[in-house]
Design a protein around this motif. Structure first.
Motif, PDB file in Angstrom:
ATOM      1  N   ARG A  12       0.839  -1.211   0.000  1.00  0.00           N
ATOM      2  CA  ARG A  12       0.000   0.000   0.000  1.00  0.00           C
ATOM      3  C   ARG A  12       0.867   1.250   0.000  1.00  0.00           C
ATOM      4  O   ARG A  12       1.840   1.347   0.749  1.00  0.00           O
TER       5      ARG A  12
ATOM      6  N   GLY B 279      -0.366   5.154  -0.107  1.00  0.00           N
ATOM      7  CA  GLY B 279      -1.438   6.151  -0.236  1.00  0.00           C
ATOM      8  C   GLY B 279      -2.675   5.524  -0.839  1.00  0.00           C
ATOM      9  O   GLY B 279      -3.158   4.491  -0.361  1.00  0.00           O
ATOM     10  N   GLU B 280      -3.144   6.093  -1.936  1.00  0.00           N
ATOM     11  CA  GLU B 280      -4.360   5.589  -2.584  1.00  0.00           C
ATOM     12  C   GLU B 280      -4.061   4.521  -3.645  1.00  0.00           C
ATOM     13  O   GLU B 280      -4.886   4.259  -4.522  1.00  0.00           O
TER      14      GLU B 280
ATOM     15  N   PRO C 164      -4.810   1.498  -8.442  1.00  0.00           N
ATOM     16  CA  PRO C 164      -5.638   2.241  -7.486  1.00  0.00           C
ATOM     17  C   PRO C 164      -6.168   1.333  -6.368  1.00  0.00           C
ATOM     18  O   PRO C 164      -6.577   0.190  -6.645  1.00  0.00           O
ATOM     19  N   ALA C 165      -6.165   1.850  -5.133  1.00  0.00           N
ATOM     20  CA  ALA C 165      -6.659   1.049  -4.003  1.00  0.00           C
ATOM     21  C   ALA C 165      -8.113   0.636  -4.232  1.00  0.00           C
ATOM     22  O   ALA C 165      -8.562  -0.391  -3.719  1.00  0.00           O
TER      23      ALA C 165
END
Ligand code: COS
Length: 386
Positions: free
Chosen positions: A142, A144-145, A220-221
């Motif tokens: 991970r 951030g986003e 992207p998360a």
């Protein structure tokens, strides 16, 4: 469960006609050129074949499991490469999103998969992890986003054609085992994602596999399936439970085709002054094949109906995959035997099918993995744990 017999009959008849009139006549060319002509892929889209299993609300035909296996019996009567092209969108490439995805993920990806606008792939296997899937090493860290994915995947079906990949990666790289694995949707054009050279396979020319390599690939998360870390292995296993039942149905269809070809040949081919079908040793091969196909067909339909009744069919799906794929191998062998010398050359489909169906005993879990799943579930049930 059959939802509407009339609609189903229409669909199965359309598929059977398409198989007979379009797919079977082009099998040889597909094998020679290692490519399915775009016009045939377009016809598959028009028939709705990419979205057989996807719910109607996302643009698919929403077949029940029983309806799906009946469709698979028909499609598999043509060379397995055709089924492979639509196989991932209906199975391992879409089901992770369908079973465990968020509503936003389903709405964004499933309609495009159902329409066949994009092809999906399932990226579990790695150079160092095949049957021992929980030992996979691809990492997703991970940031951030985003998640940053590093690692490589091997033998990924439809990867050269894929627009999206369901990727199983370790979100806690220090933790071993299944609990640290998460599933992601990764789009093909994400920087850091590249493909290896197409694999040169024993059979199934026209269906393609290759390595998929991730080098600091930022995803992207929001593409974490279900928005939840640590459940990706379970997602993969649920996907495979369904996939194994589907492959068992494919084995039945392919075996029926091989037996039909062998019977036709046996009735035409004359030796010792009569068709070889008149000889009892040839009849034994025909009869054993018919019997085993019938058994596999009954198993697959029973397991499919149970799944439609919301039963856990992990054991039954493995029983079906084990029996049907091994049965298919025996039928392929007998088909070559009945064809004699003609079965060893490429003038007849028997030689090609013999190579094509070998994969069924290996992918979506080898026969030995199915045995392990079945026996483990038996033991758990006896211990009152399942
Ligand atoms: N449905 C839901 N969850 C499942 C499941 C299933 N069918 N099978 C296993 N799980 C869960 C288990 O319950 C366990 O969860 P908990 O830790 O919460 O108890 C977790 O997943 C790990 O399961 P398990 O301990 O059985 O994992 P193993 O490492 O022993 O592996 C096998 C199990 C061997 C069956 C698995 O790795 C496998 O299927 N390997 C073959 C992979 C394969 O088919 N590859 C083909 C390539 S993809 S085309």
């Amino acid at each position: 469960m059959i939802r509407d017999q009339q609609t189903l009959t229409f669909l199965l008849d359309s598929i059977a006609r398409f198989v007979r009139e379009v797919l079977v006549p082009s099998e040889h060319t597909v094998a020679e050129t290692d490519a399915i002509p775009p016009a045939i892929a377009a016809q598959m889209r028009e028939l709705g074949l990419f979205g057989l299993t996807i719910p109607e609300q996302y643009g698919g035909l929403e077949l029940t499991m029983e309806e799906e296996v009946l469709a698979a019996f028909e499609i598999a009567r043509a060379a397995p490469a055709f089924r492979s092209l639509i196989g991932t969108n209906n199975g391992i490439g879409s089901q992770g999103i369908l079973i465990d995805g968020t509503e936003a993920q389903k709405q964004y990806y499933l309609p495009r998969l159902a329409a066949g606008e994009i092809i999906s792939s399932f990226a579990l296997t790695e150079p160092g992890s095949g049957s021992d899937a929980a030992s996979l090493r691809t990492s997703a860290v991970r940031d951030g986003e985003f998640y940053v994915i590093n690692g490589s995947k091997r033998f990924i079906t439809n990867a050269p054609e894929a627009g999206i990949f369901t990727v199983m990666a370790r979100t806690d790289p220090d933790k071993r085992g299944a609990g640290a694995i998460s599933a992601f949707i990764v789009e093909r054009d994400t920087p850091g994602l590249s493909l290896g050279k197409p694999d040169k396979k024993m059979g199934q020319q026209g269906a393609h596999t290759c390595d998929v390599i991730f080098e600091n690939c930022r995803v992207p998360a929001a593409n974490l399936i279900g928005g939840k870390e640590g459940v990706g292995f379970k997602t993969a296993m649920k996907v495979l439970d369904k996939g194994r039942l589907h492959i068992a149905a494919v084995c039945v269809g392919a075996a029926e085709r091989m037996l039909a070809d062998a019977l036709r040949y046996a009735m035409e081919r004359q030796q010792f002054g009569q068709p070889i079908a008149a000889f009892q040793l040839v009849q034994a091969m025909l009869a054993d094949s018919k019997t085993e196909i019938y058994a596999a067909r009954c198993m697959v339909l029973d397991a499919a109906r149970r799944r439609d009744n919301q039963e856990d069919v992990s054991t039954e799906a493995s029983c079906c995959k084990l029996f049907a794929s091994e049965m298919c191998g025996r039928v392929a062998d007998r088909s070559v035997q009945i064809h004699g010398g003609a079965g060893y050359v490429s003038d007849y489909a028997a030689e090609r099918f013999y190579r094509d169906v070998r994969l069924f005993r290996i992918y979506e879990g080898t026969s030995q993995i199915q045995q392990i799943v079945i026996a483990r579930n038996m033991i758990k049930a006896a211990q009152g744990l399942k």
